[in-house]
Motif scaffolding. Structure first.
Motif, short mmCIF file in Angstrom:
data_model
loop_
_atom_site.label_atom_id
_atom_site.label_comp_id
_atom_site.label_asym_id
_atom_site.label_seq_id
_atom_site.Cartn_x
_atom_site.Cartn_y
_atom_site.Cartn_z
N SER A 1 0.84 -1.19 0.00
CA SER A 1 0.00 0.00 0.00
C SER A 1 0.87 1.25 0.00
O SER A 1 2.06 1.21 0.34
CB SER A 1 -0.90 0.02 1.24
OG SER A 1 -0.13 0.25 2.41
N ALA A 2 0.27 2.37 -0.38
CA ALA A 2 1.00 3.64 -0.38
C ALA A 2 1.57 3.94 1.00
O ALA A 2 2.73 4.35 1.13
CB ALA A 2 0.07 4.77 -0.83
N ARG A 3 0.78 3.74 2.03
CA ARG A 3 1.23 4.04 3.39
C ARG A 3 2.42 3.17 3.78
O ARG A 3 3.40 3.66 4.38
CB ARG A 3 0.07 3.85 4.37
CG ARG A 3 0.40 4.22 5.80
CD ARG A 3 -0.85 4.22 6.66
NE ARG A 3 -1.70 5.39 6.36
CZ ARG A 3 -2.91 5.58 6.89
NH1 ARG A 3 -3.43 4.68 7.72
NH2 ARG A 3 -3.60 6.66 6.60
N THR A 4 2.35 1.89 3.41
CA THR A 4 3.47 0.99 3.71
C THR A 4 4.71 1.39 2.92
O THR A 4 5.83 1.38 3.47
CB THR A 4 3.08 -0.46 3.40
OG1 THR A 4 1.99 -0.84 4.25
CG2 THR A 4 4.24 -1.40 3.64
N MET A 5 4.55 1.75 1.66
CA MET A 5 5.71 2.15 0.86
C MET A 5 6.39 3.38 1.47
O MET A 5 7.62 3.43 1.55
CB MET A 5 5.29 2.43 -0.58
CG MET A 5 5.07 1.17 -1.40
SD MET A 5 4.93 1.50 -3.19
CE MET A 5 3.23 2.07 -3.30
N ALA A 6 5.62 4.36 1.88
CA ALA A 6 6.21 5.57 2.44
C ALA A 6 6.90 5.29 3.76
O ALA A 6 7.89 5.96 4.11
CB ALA A 6 5.14 6.65 2.63
N ARG A 7 6.41 4.30 4.49
CA ARG A 7 7.00 3.98 5.79
C ARG A 7 8.26 3.13 5.67
O ARG A 7 9.14 3.18 6.53
CB ARG A 7 5.96 3.26 6.65
CG ARG A 7 6.39 3.05 8.09
CD ARG A 7 5.27 2.48 8.94
NE ARG A 7 4.85 1.16 8.49
CZ ARG A 7 3.64 0.86 8.06
NH1 ARG A 7 2.70 1.80 7.99
NH2 ARG A 7 3.35 -0.36 7.66
N THR A 8 8.38 2.37 4.59
CA THR A 8 9.47 1.38 4.51
C THR A 8 10.47 1.63 3.39
O THR A 8 11.49 0.95 3.32
CB THR A 8 8.87 -0.02 4.30
OG1 THR A 8 8.13 -0.06 3.07
CG2 THR A 8 7.96 -0.40 5.47
N LYS A 9 10.19 2.60 2.51
CA LYS A 9 11.06 2.83 1.37
C LYS A 9 11.47 4.30 1.28
O LYS A 9 10.77 5.18 1.77
CB LYS A 9 10.36 2.43 0.05
CG LYS A 9 9.98 0.97 -0.07
CD LYS A 9 9.27 0.70 -1.40
CE LYS A 9 8.80 -0.73 -1.51
NZ LYS A 9 9.94 -1.67 -1.60
N THR A 10 12.58 4.54 0.61
CA THR A 10 12.96 5.91 0.29
C THR A 10 12.17 6.40 -0.91
O THR A 10 11.52 5.62 -1.61
CB THR A 10 14.46 5.99 -0.04
OG1 THR A 10 14.70 5.27 -1.27
CG2 THR A 10 15.31 5.40 1.08
N VAL A 11 12.25 7.69 -1.16
CA VAL A 11 11.58 8.25 -2.33
C VAL A 11 12.10 7.60 -3.61
O VAL A 11 11.31 7.25 -4.50
CB VAL A 11 11.76 9.78 -2.36
CG1 VAL A 11 11.29 10.35 -3.69
CG2 VAL A 11 11.00 10.44 -1.21
N ASP A 12 13.40 7.43 -3.70
CA ASP A 12 13.97 6.80 -4.90
C ASP A 12 13.50 5.36 -5.06
O ASP A 12 13.27 4.89 -6.19
CB ASP A 12 15.50 6.85 -4.84
CG ASP A 12 16.06 8.24 -5.07
OD1 ASP A 12 15.31 9.10 -5.58
OD2 ASP A 12 17.24 8.47 -4.74
N GLN A 13 13.38 4.66 -3.95
CA GLN A 13 12.91 3.27 -4.02
C GLN A 13 11.45 3.20 -4.47
O GLN A 13 11.06 2.27 -5.19
CB GLN A 13 13.09 2.59 -2.66
CG GLN A 13 14.53 2.28 -2.33
CD GLN A 13 14.72 1.80 -0.89
OE1 GLN A 13 13.92 2.12 0.00
NE2 GLN A 13 15.78 1.04 -0.67
#
Length: 373
Positions: free
Chosen positions: A136-148
């Motif tokens: 999910s978007a929320r999970t991506m923002a919590r676990t990844k960098t912007v570049d990732q």
């Protein structure tokens, strides 16, 4: 699109779409086309393409219609017979996304057809059974960098493109602290507008890198709204409040080349005068004039959300949206194309829908799908 639609639900919607569509007791007046967004001059070679279309074919280009993901032949027939500008693939079935089935859909279109899904990640995915899951978007923002996240968007975009998809109704730029299962919830990257802006634009850039058109949604911001447009009217905080939080991610959208914006069914105090933003000229002026967006703009689903269907018949909702300033009107339930085109043709013939409004929309739609050579 607010939820992952089960195949059975989509099939029921397709079967009942024509039975639904009651005449409202009192239809709100249509907005005036003279108060919509500023006009775009149509340059060659798009002008030549438009002149070769019949009036009905021009109007059909302003429609994005849901198709049954389990029935490739029906999708081909729809595009061949109606020449709609776009189709939307919802649900969980994958027949249209396998075995190059979308090639036949594309070949049926004289001027190309945009083929859209709403691949956000998390609970809103269409190719997870084929190509693996996306967080999910929320999970991506919590676990990844912007570049990732940009890399994740690029990888997902490449998977979509390989299956024949050209448009993704993502990312959500909604700013929300709702629980994960809320109407927006974990579909939002963050409750911090700066984080939403950074991660949303990164995911969109990744999609664009892969040749997919990203669609930013749900303008002017669903994250702090009360209600769910699937169930009824949705009201946001007042416009002054939206400017300080929910609209912040849109400050950079004008500078993003190659994207589109989806306008939600959101009633905004101080802006939309009691009607949903998707049907409000003021909402489109806000996007065009205050946030300087010049690309294609489409509505959220006009056929499956009670925020619209509780008041408007589908043909009238489509007309209202186009008069307000939408370039394309979307409905996911399929069917009704002839009835909608009949209503639009009647509006053109009577002068209710000016030909210049149609040409203005075509001047953005056709270049976006590379239909002008």
């Amino acid at each position: 699109m607010k939820t992952r639609i089960a195949t059975a639900v989509l099939a029921a919607a397709l079967l009942t779409a024509c039975a639904r569509d009651p005449q409202p007791a009192s239809l709100p007046p249509a907005p005036s086309a003279t108060s919509t967004a500023t006009s775009t001059a149509v340059a060659e070679p798009c002008a030549s393409v438009i002149t070769r279309m019949s009036e009905r074919e021009r109007l059909a280009q302003l429609l994005v219609v849901g198709v049954d993901p389990a029935d490739p032949d029906a999708a081909v027939r729809l595009v061949r017979e109606q020449q709609v500008g776009g189709v939307f693939i919802g649900g969980n079935a994958t027949a249209l996304l396998r075995n190059n089935a979308l090639d036949a859909v594309q070949h049926a279109a004289r001027w190309g057809v945009s083929i859209a899904v709403d691949e956000e990640g998390g609970r809103v995915q269409r190719i997870d059974e084929l190509d693996g899951t996306l967080p999910s978007a929320r999970t991506m923002a919590r676990t990844k960098t912007v570049d990732q996240v940009r890399a994740a968007g690029r990888e997902r975009g490449a998977q979509l493109r390989a299956r024949g998809v050209t448009v993704d109704f993502a990312p959500s730029l909604d700013v929300s602290s709702q629980p994960d299962d809320g109407p927006i919830g974990d579909r939002s990257f963050s409750s911090d507008p700066a984080v939403v802006r950074a991660y949303g634009l990164a995911f969109a850039a990744g999609l664009r890198d892969a040749g997919i058109t990203p669609v930013f949604k749900h303008f002017p911001g669903h994250g702090h709204a009360e209600g769910d447009s699937h169930a009824g009217q949705v009201t946001t905080p007042a416009l002054a409040s939206l400017r300080t939080v929910d609209l912040v991610p849109y400050q950079d959208v004008a500078g993003f080349d190659g994207g589109a914006v989806m306008v939600g069914h959101l009633t905004v105090p101080g802006l939309t005068d009691g009607v949903p933003a998707s049907l409000s000229p003021a909402a489109y002026r806000l996007l065009r004039e205050d946030y300087h967006f010049t690309g294609p703009v489409l509505t959220d689903d006009l056929g499956a959300m009670k925020a619209i269907t509780g008041t408007y018949r589908l043909p009238d909702a489509v007309l209202h949206a186009l008069l307000a300033g939408a370039d394309q009107a979307l409905w996911s339930s399929g069917g009704n194309v002839s009835a909608v085109l009949d209503r639009l043709q009647q509006a053109v013939d009577s002068g209710e829908l000016p030909a210049t409004r149609v040409t203005d929309a075509l001047g953005r739609i056709l270049p976006a799908k590379h239909a002008c050579g």
